[in-house]
Structure formats: C-alpha cells, structure tokens
Design a protein around this motif. Structure first.
Motif, mmCIF file in Angstrom:
data_model
loop_
_atom_site.group_PDB
_atom_site.id
_atom_site.type_symbol
_atom_site.label_atom_id
_atom_site.label_comp_id
_atom_site.label_asym_id
_atom_site.label_seq_id
_atom_site.Cartn_x
_atom_site.Cartn_y
_atom_site.Cartn_z
ATOM 1 N N MET A 426 0.829 -1.204 0.000
ATOM 2 C CA MET A 426 0.000 0.000 0.000
ATOM 3 C C MET A 426 0.867 1.259 0.000
ATOM 4 S SD MET A 426 -2.902 1.196 2.756
ATOM 5 C CE MET A 426 -3.835 -0.309 2.524
ATOM 6 N N ILE A 427 0.481 2.232 -0.851
ATOM 7 C CA ILE A 427 1.152 3.531 -0.903
ATOM 8 C C ILE A 427 0.165 4.628 -0.544
ATOM 9 C CG2 ILE A 427 2.321 5.192 -2.392
ATOM 10 C CD1 ILE A 427 3.461 2.898 -3.969
ATOM 11 N N ASP A 428 -0.864 4.765 -1.359
ATOM 12 C CA ASP A 428 -1.918 5.744 -1.111
ATOM 13 C C ASP A 428 -3.175 4.969 -0.707
ATOM 14 O OD1 ASP A 428 -4.046 7.522 -1.267
ATOM 15 O OD2 ASP A 428 -3.078 8.728 -2.809
ATOM 16 N N ARG A 429 -3.658 5.188 0.510
ATOM 17 C CA ARG A 429 -4.770 4.389 1.026
ATOM 18 C C ARG A 429 -6.027 4.532 0.172
ATOM 19 N NH1 ARG A 429 -5.779 1.797 5.636
ATOM 20 N NH2 ARG A 429 -7.940 1.459 6.274
ATOM 21 N N GLU A 430 -6.351 5.763 -0.212
ATOM 22 C CA GLU A 430 -7.573 5.989 -0.975
ATOM 23 C C GLU A 430 -7.512 5.297 -2.338
ATOM 24 O OE1 GLU A 430 -10.302 9.682 -2.682
ATOM 25 O OE2 GLU A 430 -8.498 10.086 -1.487
ATOM 26 N N LYS A 431 -6.395 5.484 -3.042
ATOM 27 C CA LYS A 431 -6.261 4.853 -4.356
ATOM 28 C C LYS A 431 -6.170 3.334 -4.232
ATOM 29 C CE LYS A 431 -4.131 8.731 -6.793
ATOM 30 N NZ LYS A 431 -2.941 9.189 -7.565
ATOM 31 N N THR A 432 -5.503 2.869 -3.188
ATOM 32 C CA THR A 432 -5.376 1.421 -2.997
ATOM 33 C C THR A 432 -6.732 0.785 -2.748
ATOM 34 O OG1 THR A 432 -3.145 1.690 -2.086
ATOM 35 C CG2 THR A 432 -4.290 -0.381 -1.622
ATOM 36 N N GLU A 433 -7.581 1.457 -1.987
ATOM 37 C CA GLU A 433 -8.921 0.922 -1.744
ATOM 38 C C GLU A 433 -9.727 0.837 -3.035
ATOM 39 O OE1 GLU A 433 -10.642 3.350 1.241
ATOM 40 O OE2 GLU A 433 -9.552 2.396 2.907
ATOM 41 N N LYS A 434 -9.587 1.835 -3.890
ATOM 42 C CA LYS A 434 -10.286 1.786 -5.180
ATOM 43 C C LYS A 434 -9.761 0.638 -6.039
ATOM 44 C CE LYS A 434 -11.409 6.717 -5.519
ATOM 45 N NZ LYS A 434 -11.215 7.971 -6.314
ATOM 46 N N ARG A 435 -8.442 0.483 -6.051
ATOM 47 C CA ARG A 435 -7.857 -0.610 -6.824
ATOM 48 C C ARG A 435 -8.289 -1.968 -6.262
ATOM 49 N NH1 ARG A 435 -3.289 0.808 -9.985
ATOM 50 N NH2 ARG A 435 -2.670 3.001 -9.798
ATOM 51 N N GLU A 436 -8.327 -2.058 -4.929
ATOM 52 C CA GLU A 436 -8.739 -3.316 -4.303
ATOM 53 C C GLU A 436 -10.198 -3.629 -4.617
ATOM 54 O OE1 GLU A 436 -8.517 -5.456 0.102
ATOM 55 O OE2 GLU A 436 -8.333 -3.281 -0.093
ATOM 56 N N GLU A 437 -11.025 -2.616 -4.669
ATOM 57 C CA GLU A 437 -12.433 -2.820 -5.000
ATOM 58 C C GLU A 437 -12.585 -3.343 -6.433
ATOM 59 O OE1 GLU A 437 -16.628 -0.279 -5.191
ATOM 60 O OE2 GLU A 437 -14.780 0.666 -4.471
ATOM 61 N N ILE A 438 -11.810 -2.780 -7.365
ATOM 62 C CA ILE A 438 -11.853 -3.256 -8.755
ATOM 63 C C ILE A 438 -11.422 -4.712 -8.826
ATOM 64 C CG2 ILE A 438 -10.801 -3.004 -11.034
ATOM 65 C CD1 ILE A 438 -10.626 0.001 -10.502
ATOM 66 N N ALA A 439 -10.314 -5.036 -8.147
ATOM 67 C CA ALA A 439 -9.793 -6.404 -8.187
ATOM 68 C C ALA A 439 -10.788 -7.396 -7.588
ATOM 69 C CB ALA A 439 -8.459 -6.470 -7.448
ATOM 70 N N LYS A 440 -11.376 -7.046 -6.451
ATOM 71 C CA LYS A 440 -12.286 -7.974 -5.784
ATOM 72 C C LYS A 440 -13.552 -8.211 -6.600
ATOM 73 C CE LYS A 440 -10.804 -7.415 -0.986
ATOM 74 N NZ LYS A 440 -11.188 -7.024 0.389
ATOM 75 N N ASP A 441 -14.034 -7.184 -7.285
ATOM 76 C CA ASP A 441 -15.228 -7.368 -8.120
ATOM 77 C C ASP A 441 -14.992 -8.425 -9.196
ATOM 78 O OD1 ASP A 441 -16.672 -5.530 -6.697
ATOM 79 O OD2 ASP A 441 -16.296 -3.856 -8.080
ATOM 80 N N PHE A 442 -13.844 -8.357 -9.851
ATOM 81 C CA PHE A 442 -13.562 -9.308 -10.926
ATOM 82 C C PHE A 442 -13.202 -10.690 -10.375
ATOM 83 C CE2 PHE A 442 -12.974 -5.312 -13.245
ATOM 84 C CZ PHE A 442 -13.692 -5.596 -14.396
ATOM 85 N N ILE A 443 -12.549 -10.739 -9.210
ATOM 86 C CA ILE A 443 -12.220 -12.036 -8.612
ATOM 87 C C ILE A 443 -13.490 -12.752 -8.170
ATOM 88 C CG2 ILE A 443 -11.113 -13.138 -6.642
ATOM 89 C CD1 ILE A 443 -8.875 -11.070 -6.846
ATOM 90 N N VAL A 444 -14.415 -12.015 -7.567
ATOM 91 C CA VAL A 444 -15.684 -12.620 -7.149
ATOM 92 C C VAL A 444 -16.453 -13.130 -8.367
ATOM 93 C CG1 VAL A 444 -17.951 -12.118 -6.176
ATOM 94 C CG2 VAL A 444 -15.897 -11.329 -5.004
ATOM 95 N N GLU A 445 -16.491 -12.346 -9.420
ATOM 96 C CA GLU A 445 -17.183 -12.767 -10.643
ATOM 97 C C GLU A 445 -16.561 -14.044 -11.214
ATOM 98 O OE1 GLU A 445 -18.289 -10.961 -15.080
ATOM 99 O OE2 GLU A 445 -17.347 -9.691 -13.552
ATOM 100 N N ALA A 446 -15.229 -14.117 -11.214
ATOM 101 C CA ALA A 446 -14.546 -15.305 -11.730
ATOM 102 C C ALA A 446 -14.804 -16.516 -10.838
ATOM 103 C CB ALA A 446 -13.054 -15.033 -11.842
ATOM 104 N N GLU A 447 -14.771 -16.322 -9.527
ATOM 105 C CA GLU A 447 -15.033 -17.434 -8.613
ATOM 106 C C GLU A 447 -16.457 -17.954 -8.781
ATOM 107 O OE1 GLU A 447 -11.959 -16.075 -5.006
ATOM 108 O OE2 GLU A 447 -14.123 -15.847 -4.789
#
Length: 702
Positions: A426-447
């Motif tokens: 983590m570098i920037d908390r706000e941007k990291t949370e947005k990136r994590e949200e994008i990643a989790k959406d696609f991971i959940v869809e794939a699962e």
C-alpha cells in the motif's frame, strides 16, 4: 468416338438422373415457419447434409469414429451416412457405365460386321478367280482388314481417352463436397453473425456480442486445458492410479486459481513495481470517439484543442462567469476536436486507464475461471467415478458438495493472501482501496463462474446417472454406441423435462434475489454479501443445468436417430448438431429480448441475464465438440506425437486468439453491457418520484 461422346454427355446432365425426392423433417419445417431469421441456418443444414452425406468407402476411411481414435483397443466403427445422395451418384455412375458399355458393344458389332463382309468377299473371289485370284483377293482382304483394324483401334483409343478425360473433370470426391459445404456454410454463418452483431435492436446486438465472446473464450480455454490435462493424465494416471488423480486435478485447479488472483491483483495495481502501483488510472482524458477512424478511443494529442476545454479556459478568465457555469463546463463529457487533417471529430472524456485495467481483468478473469472450472469438473468427475460414489445417483451427488466446499476453502485462503499483499504494497490508502475494490469485483465474478461451471456439469452427470442407470466418465462420455443400444426417446424427454425444471427453479431464484434488493432499497437493510452471492451462484447454476440437459439430450437424440443418416461420430455430424443448436439458440435470444422489452421487473432482467449465460454454454460447448474433433483429427495424423501435437495446438491457438478476442470482441461486449446498465439506471432514476427519492434516505436514517 461414340462411346466417349456418350459418356461426356451423361456426366454433363448429371442433375437429370433419377433420384428419390425427400422433404425436410417436421422439426426443420417448424423452425422455418417460426421465424424467417433462422431460414439461412436451416438451408445450410440441408445443404450440408445433401453434400456431406455422400458416403461410402472414402468417407469411412477419412471421417473415422472419434471415440475409436481415442481408444487404442477399439477399431473405428462403420459410419452411418445418408443414402439418397448415394443413390443419385450411383445412378449417374451406372448411366455412364451403361453408355460406355453400349458404345463399346456398338464398336464390337461394327468390327464383326466388317469382318464378316471381308470373309464373304474372300469366298466370292475364291469361287470365281481360282487359286491366283484367291491369293490376290486374300492378300487384299488381309491388307484392308489390318488397315481397318488399326484405324478403328486408334479411333477407339482416342475416343475412349477423350471421353474418360472429359468425364474425370466433372467428377468430385466427398472431400470436394465437404470443402464446398464449408465454403458456402462459412459465408452464410459469417454473414448471419455480422447481421446479428449489427442488429437494429440494441438488446439483440448486446446478446449477440456476449454469446460470441463467451463462445470464443470457451473455445480457447477448452483447447488450452485439454492440452495440459491430457499431458497430466498420460504421465501420471498409470503411475499413481485414479484415486490420486483426483488430488492431481484439484492441484491443477489450484494452480489456475492462483494465476487468476495474481493476474487480476497485478493488473489492478495492488502489487508490482512502485511505478506500476503509483500510476494514475482514475484521471479522465479526452479520447477520439469516431469508431470509423483508426485512432478510435486513443487519447487526443493536444487536450487543449478540444472545444469544451477551450470554452472552460475562456470561462475561467471571464470574471462574469458563474460557478454553476464553470461546473457545467467541467462536467462536459462530449465535445469535438480538430484532427491532423483539419476535420472536426467527436471526442469523449473517459477514464482510459481504468477502462483498460477493467478490460484486462475481465479477460484474465474469464479465461482462468473457465480453466479452473474445467479442472474442478475433472476433479469432481474423477471422484464420482471412484469408490462407493459410483454405485448410486444420490451417492454420486456427494462429490458435488465436497468439491464446492473445497473450492470455498481455497477461495477463502486466496482472499486472506490478497489482503496481506495489499497491505504490504500500500502507498496511497484511498487509491489502494479503489484498486482493491476493482480487483475484488472481478475475482468474485470469476469465482462465481468456477462454482457455476463445476456445480452445473457434475449435477447433470448425476441426473444422467439417475435417468439411464449408467454414470458417465469425467468428460461426460458414456462410451461408443451407448445411446443407440441402451436408450430411447423416453430417456431424452425425461432429461429435457428435468432441464426445464432447472430453468423454472432459476426463475424462482431470480424473483427471490430481486425481492431482497427491493426490500433493501425500501428499508435500507440490505442482505448480506454471502447471501446475495449464494443466490447468484444458484441462479446461474440452475440455468446452466438447463443448458447441459439440452446439450446432452440433443446428442442422445442424434445418436439414436442420426439426422439425415449422418452419424454423430463424424465431423459432419458434430458440425450439423452445433448448427441446429445455434439456430435454436438464436430463436431463444429473440424470445428473451421480447421478455426483457415487455417486462420492467428486476427479476425478469436477472432471469434473462442467466438465460443468456446458459445459451452461451449451450452454443459454446456444442461448438467445442466440433473443435475437439478437429484437433483430434489433426493430432492423430502424427501417431507417435499425438499428445505433443494436441498440447502445442492448444497453447498456440490460445496465444493467437487471446489478444484479438480481448481487444475487439470482449471490449465491444463490455461496452454494450455498460451502455445498457447506464441507460437502465437513468430510466430508473427518471421513473422514481421526487418525494419517494427524498423519503428513502430518511427511512434509512431511522
């Protein structure tokens, strides 16, 4: 010469030979009457059958039994091919042979007549002229006879040579007919597909792109997985046994799940180099918006040349400009800019890098979800075919439950690892949370896709076991000739009826899911994430069960009663079945579009979406059967390196198609889905009364 001429004339008038006239079967007539859109598909099927049904020794030698190819101990089975075109070709050949025989007999008759004439002349000379005249006459007769014989022999040879040469030019082999069918069918198929993806109805266009994208992704994933899976099976199964192969298949699946999480998290910027993690993917940029230009969706080189930017700069310099006007200009999303040729081109403001990240995440999510899903299916199938599980349908369903819980545990572990990686980089908390949200959406869809593929396929395996009393192998095959020898149409109707039951369950689950969302909007108390996810998986899984039941029922029906006599074991039979199912799916898309247009409920929207996923599975795996046969035919041309050839072909096709599919087909499908969601959200907002919209937050606050 007459014989050659007759043969040439007979071949030239081949269509006039006597043949049996056949009509389309009732099912085909029904499809034609249902909708004129499916007529080209029906015409293609009939044309394919009439051309590819030519059959006999050549076809039997070339279009071999696929299951026999895969088995070392079984010899290829005799093909069942069409007979009416055989009669046509046979009649023409008999015509030509009779004509040639007639010409040859006529020549022999003429030769005998001439010889008899010469003999009579010889006798007359002998009676009148004595021995001297007899010798002279005999010499003349022999000379004339030799000359005539030589002349006739040369003429006959030339005539037969010319006739045979001209006749051979008009004859075609079954391979030629297959190639002609492929040419005509390919043109029809491409044109019809082009018509669908550019249809006037926006929903039809979106469904067509979605089904096309899913079909190609299934094709790539299946070829890649089969190449890898075949290598593992051939290298390890004999050494470790079938029981431990279940563990190997699960490990194979875990490998794809790890790759899925690694690719998506890296693409989202959760880990990697510092430059990669600090890259700004959320800023908006003006892009060219003319789809007819090669620079479509590329960044405008000079952002200040955009008319909206110029107006905004001018407004900021003007002291009389109000804040509302400046905010209005800053919110502008569309404008025009002058390109390098001095032409005004439309432009649009978008988050280009974020869209690129989402498109790549979607790409790798779909592909690795398919691969992991196939590996999970193999693991569950191997477990079903081992030990006590293969003794009863209820026991065979236990591996479905075990597989589901194992995958849930694996996904849980991967979520924990992802959270630790995110915190570490983590570098920037706000941007990291947005990136994590994008990643989790696609991971959940794939699962969810992995769950749906594995649960639906292995559940239908149990259903087929209950219907027939025979459990298919991990790949879903019962064995050569099983359906023809052991099943009848009653089994097929039962399987299709169960499939319809699965679809009805899917509709009920969609209504429950929509009711939960509606309740959450009214009361402000939303259902838990796990509850929503479980309902989503159940919704799509039951719809996919309908697709699997339809697919296997169609295969059984084709094996019991081959359409036009073309066996399911041939490449022609596989292609024709895929065409028939694609035509029926096409009608299904128009029916779903009608339901979506006439219904405004969210339950109908979710049901239609799940049905489209089911159609994608039906079309995708019907064509996968063809792709698998094509790869097997080519791989078997190298008997000593069959496994290597299949592996190289699978990996090569995967690498060649992945980039074009992601950049053009998947991209278009994503764009149309986003446009549809945006329009429906806007319609929903416009339909919501202002008073109700103001009351909702108050209720939520209480």
């Amino acid at each position: 010469m007459r014989g050659g001429t007759t043969s040439t004339t007979t071949v030239a008038t081949m269509p006039k030979a006597e043949t049996k006239q056949i009509g389309l079967p009732n099912g085909a007539v029904f499809l034609v009457l249902l909708s004129p859109i499916v007529m080209p598909v029906i015409v293609l099927v009939v044309l394919s059958v009439s051309l590819c049904g030519t059959g006999s020794e050549y076809c039997t030698a070339d279009l071999v039994n696929f299951r026999a190819l895969a088995s070392k101990d079984t010899e290829p089975a005799t093909l069942k091919v069409g007979t009416w075109l055989d009669e046509l070709v046979g009649a023409v050949e008999v015509d030509g042979e009779d004509s040639e025989k007639g010409g040859t007999e006529a020549k022999k008759t003429e030769e005998e007549g001439e010889k008899e004439g010469n003999t009579e002349g010889e006798h007359e000379v002998q009676g009148e002229g004595g021995e001297e005249s007899e010798g002279e006459g005999g010499g003349e007769s022999e000379g004339e006879g030799e000359g005539e014989a030589e002349g006739e022999g040369e003429g006959e040879g030339e005539g037969e040579g010319e006739g045979e040469g001209e006749g051979e030019e008009e004859e075609f082999t079954p391979v030629d007919l297959d190639a002609a069918c492929m040419l005509l069918g390919g043109v029809f198929f491409v044109v019809m597909l082009f018509r669908l993806v550019n249809h006037d109805d926006e929903d039809i266009r979106r469904y067509a792109w979605r089904v096309t994208s899913n079909t190609i992704s299934i094709f790539m994933a299946v070829l890649f997985y089969q190449g890898n899976g075949q290598v593992l099976k051939n290298l390890l199964e004999e050494k470790i046994g079938k029981s431990l192969m279940v563990v190997v298949q699960f490990l194979h699946c875990f490998l794809y799940v790890i790759a899925l999480n690694a690719f998506i998290s890296y693409g989202s910027g959760l880990w990697g180099s510092k430059h990669h993690r600090e890259a700004d993917i959320f800023s908006e940029t003006w892009l060219w918006d003319d789809s007819m230009t090669i620079s479509y969706e590329e960044a405008v080189p000079d952002q200040k040349s955009v008319r909206a930017v110029k107006r905004l700069d001018a407004a900021k310099l003007d002291s009389k400009t109000t804040k509302e006007r400046i905010q209005q200009l800053e919110a502008a999303k569309k404008s025009v800019a002058v390109d390098q040729f001095g032409m005004e081109v439309p432009v649009v403001k978008k988050k280009k890098e974020e869209d690129r990240v989402k498109r790549r995440n979607k790409c790798w999510g779909i592909l690795f979800a398919h691969l992991a899903g196939f590996a999970t299916i193999a693991a569950g199938g191997e477990m079903q075919n081992s030990g006590i599980f293969r003794t009863h349908p209820l026991l065979a369903f236990i591996p479905v439950i075990i597989t589901t819980f194992i995958m849930m545990g694996v996904f849980r572990i991967m979520w924990g690892i992802l959270e630790k990686v995110t915190k570490a980089y983590m570098i920037d908390r706000e941007k990291t949370e947005k990136r994590e949200e994008i990643a989790k959406d696609f991971i959940v869809e794939a699962e969810n896709d992995i769950f749906c593929l594995a649960i639906s396929f292995n559940t239908v395996q149990v259903v087929r076991f209950a219907v027939t009393g025979f459990l298919p192998n991990a790949e879903g095959e019962e064995g050569p000739g099983f359906a023809e020898e052991s099943l009848d149409w009653e089994h097929i109707y039962i399987l299709w009826g169960i499939g319809v039951g699965f679809m009805l369950v899917s509709v009920v689950v969609a209504r429950i899911r929509a009711a939960l969302e509606s309740k959450g909007e009214k009361t402000g108390e939303e259902a838990s994430f796990n509850t929503k996810r479980a309902l989503d998986v159940l919704l799509v899984s039951t719809a996919m069960c309908f697709a699997w039941c339809t697919l296997w029922g169609a295969r059984w029906g084709w094996e019991i009663h081959p359409l036009f006599g073309i066996s399911m074991e041939t490449m022609d039979g596989r292609i024709l079945l895929a065409l028939v199912l694609s035509g029926i799916s096409l009608l299904g898309i128009f029916v779903l579009d009608y339901i979506d247009d006439t219904s405004t409920s969210e339950a109908a929207e979710k049901s239609v979406s799940a049905a489209i996923d089911a159609i994608s599975v039906l079309v995708g795996f019907s064509w996968e059967h063809c792709f698998d046969g094509a790869v097997m035919i080519i791989a078997k041309k190298s008997p000593t390196n069959t496994m290597t050839t299949k592996f190289v072909m699978g990996v090569g096709i995967f690498l060649l198609l992945a980039s074009p599919w992601r950049r053009f087909i998947l991209k278009r499908a994503i764009q149309l889905d986003e446009i549809s969601k945006a329009r429906k959200a806007k319609e929903k907002d416009e339909a919501t009364p202002p008073a109700a919209a103001m009351a909702a937050p108050a209720v939520a606050a209480k």
